[in-house]
Scaffold this active site. Sequence first.
Site, PDB file in Angstrom:
ATOM      1  N   SER A 260      37.305  35.804  32.770  1.00 18.62           N
ATOM      2  CA  SER A 260      36.147  35.150  32.159  1.00 18.62           C
ATOM      3  C   SER A 260      34.999  34.969  33.142  1.00 18.62           C
ATOM      4  CB  SER A 260      36.561  33.787  31.608  1.00 18.62           C
ATOM      5  OG  SER A 260      35.421  33.061  31.243  1.00 18.62           O
TER       6      SER A 260
ATOM      7  N   ASN B 204      33.889  45.551  27.987  1.00 22.95           N
ATOM      8  CA  ASN B 204      34.059  44.689  26.799  1.00 22.95           C
ATOM      9  C   ASN B 204      35.105  45.205  25.807  1.00 22.95           C
ATOM     10  OD1 ASN B 204      31.167  44.220  27.898  1.00 22.95           O
ATOM     11  ND2 ASN B 204      31.647  42.394  26.695  1.00 22.95           N
TER      12      ASN B 204
ATOM     13  N   TYR C 169      33.341  36.084  38.984  1.00 23.92           N
ATOM     14  CA  TYR C 169      34.307  36.977  38.333  1.00 23.92           C
ATOM     15  C   TYR C 169      34.015  38.431  38.705  1.00 23.92           C
ATOM     16  CZ  TYR C 169      36.508  39.656  34.543  1.00 23.92           C
ATOM     17  OH  TYR C 169      37.225  40.578  33.820  1.00 23.92           O
TER      18      TYR C 169
ATOM     19  N   SER D 227      33.330  46.194  34.151  1.00 21.21           N
ATOM     20  CA  SER D 227      31.937  46.648  34.093  1.00 21.21           C
ATOM     21  C   SER D 227      30.984  45.617  34.693  1.00 21.21           C
ATOM     22  CB  SER D 227      31.546  46.891  32.645  1.00 21.21           C
ATOM     23  OG  SER D 227      31.702  45.694  31.899  1.00 21.21           O
TER      24      SER D 227
HETATM   25  C1  UD1 Z   1      32.152  40.282  30.792  1.00 19.99           C
HETATM   26  C2  UD1 Z   1      32.295  41.655  31.397  1.00 19.99           C
HETATM   27  C3  UD1 Z   1      33.578  42.303  30.978  1.00 19.99           C
HETATM   28  C4  UD1 Z   1      34.735  41.361  31.218  1.00 19.99           C
HETATM   29  C5  UD1 Z   1      34.501  40.077  30.462  1.00 19.99           C
HETATM   30  C6  UD1 Z   1      35.604  39.068  30.723  1.00 19.99           C
HETATM   31  C7  UD1 Z   1      29.985  42.494  31.519  1.00 19.99           C
HETATM   32  C8  UD1 Z   1      29.036  43.500  30.968  1.00 19.99           C
HETATM   33  N1  UD1 Z   1      31.206  42.503  30.976  1.00 19.99           N
HETATM   34  O1  UD1 Z   1      31.917  40.428  29.464  1.00 19.99           O
HETATM   35  O2  UD1 Z   1      33.763  43.492  31.723  1.00 19.99           O
HETATM   36  O3  UD1 Z   1      35.918  41.967  30.789  1.00 19.99           O
HETATM   37  O4  UD1 Z   1      33.321  39.500  30.930  1.00 19.99           O
HETATM   38  O5  UD1 Z   1      35.326  37.898  30.031  1.00 19.99           O
HETATM   39  O6  UD1 Z   1      29.692  41.753  32.416  1.00 19.99           O
HETATM   40  N2  UD1 Z   1      28.232  35.374  23.509  1.00 19.99           N
HETATM   41  C9  UD1 Z   1      27.587  34.707  22.496  1.00 19.99           C
HETATM   42  N3  UD1 Z   1      28.272  33.742  21.835  1.00 19.99           N
HETATM   43  C10 UD1 Z   1      29.554  33.411  22.120  1.00 19.99           C
HETATM   44  C11 UD1 Z   1      30.217  34.110  23.154  1.00 19.99           C
HETATM   45  C12 UD1 Z   1      29.516  35.076  23.849  1.00 19.99           C
HETATM   46  O7  UD1 Z   1      26.408  34.959  22.206  1.00 19.99           O
HETATM   47  O8  UD1 Z   1      30.119  32.520  21.454  1.00 19.99           O
HETATM   48  C13 UD1 Z   1      27.504  36.425  24.228  1.00 19.99           C
HETATM   49  C14 UD1 Z   1      27.513  36.270  25.724  1.00 19.99           C
HETATM   50  O9  UD1 Z   1      26.503  35.392  26.161  1.00 19.99           O
HETATM   51  C15 UD1 Z   1      27.283  37.730  26.177  1.00 19.99           C
HETATM   52  C16 UD1 Z   1      27.977  38.543  25.062  1.00 19.99           C
HETATM   53  O10 UD1 Z   1      28.136  37.666  23.966  1.00 19.99           O
HETATM   54  O11 UD1 Z   1      25.907  38.022  26.188  1.00 19.99           O
HETATM   55  C17 UD1 Z   1      29.336  39.054  25.465  1.00 19.99           C
HETATM   56  O12 UD1 Z   1      30.050  37.979  26.044  1.00 19.99           O
HETATM   57  P1  UD1 Z   1      31.627  38.064  26.376  1.00 19.99           P
HETATM   58  O13 UD1 Z   1      32.367  38.569  25.208  1.00 19.99           O
HETATM   59  O14 UD1 Z   1      32.010  36.763  26.963  1.00 19.99           O
HETATM   60  O15 UD1 Z   1      31.726  39.218  27.443  1.00 19.99           O
HETATM   61  P2  UD1 Z   1      30.826  39.584  28.736  1.00 19.99           P
HETATM   62  O16 UD1 Z   1      30.469  38.353  29.478  1.00 19.99           O
HETATM   63  O17 UD1 Z   1      29.791  40.570  28.378  1.00 19.99           O
END
Ligand code: UD1
Length: 329
Positions: free
Chosen positions: A80, A172, A143, A120
């Site tokens: 995370s 992702n 992380y 990534s």
């Molecule tokens: C990141 C890493 C990924 C890793 C993962 C572990 C990147 C590109 N990717 O994913 O390789 O495996 O962390 O956790 O850095 N969001 C919302 N609402 C929510 C939850 C999330 O809008 O309730 C948004 C986040 O702000 C983000 C996107 O959705 O912009 C994706 O978030 P998340 O699924 O947590 O993954 P990453 O942080 O992209």
Amino acid sequence: MALYLITGIGGFIGSSLARALVGRGERVRGVDNFATGKRENLTDILGQIDFREASILDLDAMKSICNGVDYVLHQAAIPSVPKSVLDPIANNQANVDGTVNVLVAARDAKVRRVVYAASSSAYGDTPTLPKHEEMTPSPISPYAVAKLASEHYMTSFYRCYGLETVALRYFNIFGPRQDPSSPYSGVLAKFITQMLCGDRPTIFGDGEQSRDFTFIDNAVQANLLACEAPASQAAGQVFNIATGRRVTLNEMFSALEKLTGYSGTPEYGPERGGDIKHSLADISKAEKHLGYKPKVNFEQGLGLTVDWYRQQRNAPQENKNKEPVSLRS
Ligand code: UD1
């Protein structure tokens, strides 16, 4: 017959790997301390695997667990970005110290190859898209730093000790069994379960951030290929594992409206700390050297994932966590 050790076997990706290997008739050993993984993820395969409950931080345990192992698929982690921002020390212990323990134990046990769940997030917020493996990494969150450090440890163990290692930079990954219940859960698992319940999801920022969302079966395929590829193509290398297409959160929300029947609007909140704006992979290196080709695209994966969570909601308690027929047919 080869013996595979999966670290973090109780997790979403670890248990999916285990199910695929068991389905192929392979021998599987697994380790988990259930810090983030779940016993329920293993219910249907527990009788077919050699499960050891231990922490990867316990070097003695890892040394004994690695005995006789041919391939290690190292998935155990605290996976995370936001959690690492809140607790960088725990992040470093699990995601760096844990990896070094796994490598030392694998080296001493003369394991054939270690395949690592890299991330990534190592690329950070550099504007160049798509991201390719030759780019200079620019990690933002603790992380991302930890995942990148562990990648370098993989290469170091190949160079210093000749232990074959392959690092797969996951983009992702999503699919059935991804834990939706924590505030740190992956966005798709969260949104699907919220929208199926009629709860309003929150988009952090304007929703125009994008991700190369990758269905779990593609990650499973990549791990198996990474074990099989000739050392000349794979050992000591880093590969992007993704689909090569990006989807914004707003587009993802629209796709989920249709699949879940949710009729409300999302709530828009502040941007999340440590977040990156866009993420898209160049997957040509994995295609060329591993023979990787994404088998399930975003829409197909989303449909299968929504079906699985819907089935979980509707199923009586004792049938929960069973494999949906459509997934492995
Ligand atoms: C990141 C890493 C990924 C890793 C993962 C572990 C990147 C590109 N990717 O994913 O390789 O495996 O962390 O956790 O850095 N969001 C919302 N609402 C929510 C939850 C999330 O809008 O309730 C948004 C986040 O702000 C983000 C996107 O959705 O912009 C994706 O978030 P998340 O699924 O947590 O993954 P990453 O942080 O992209």
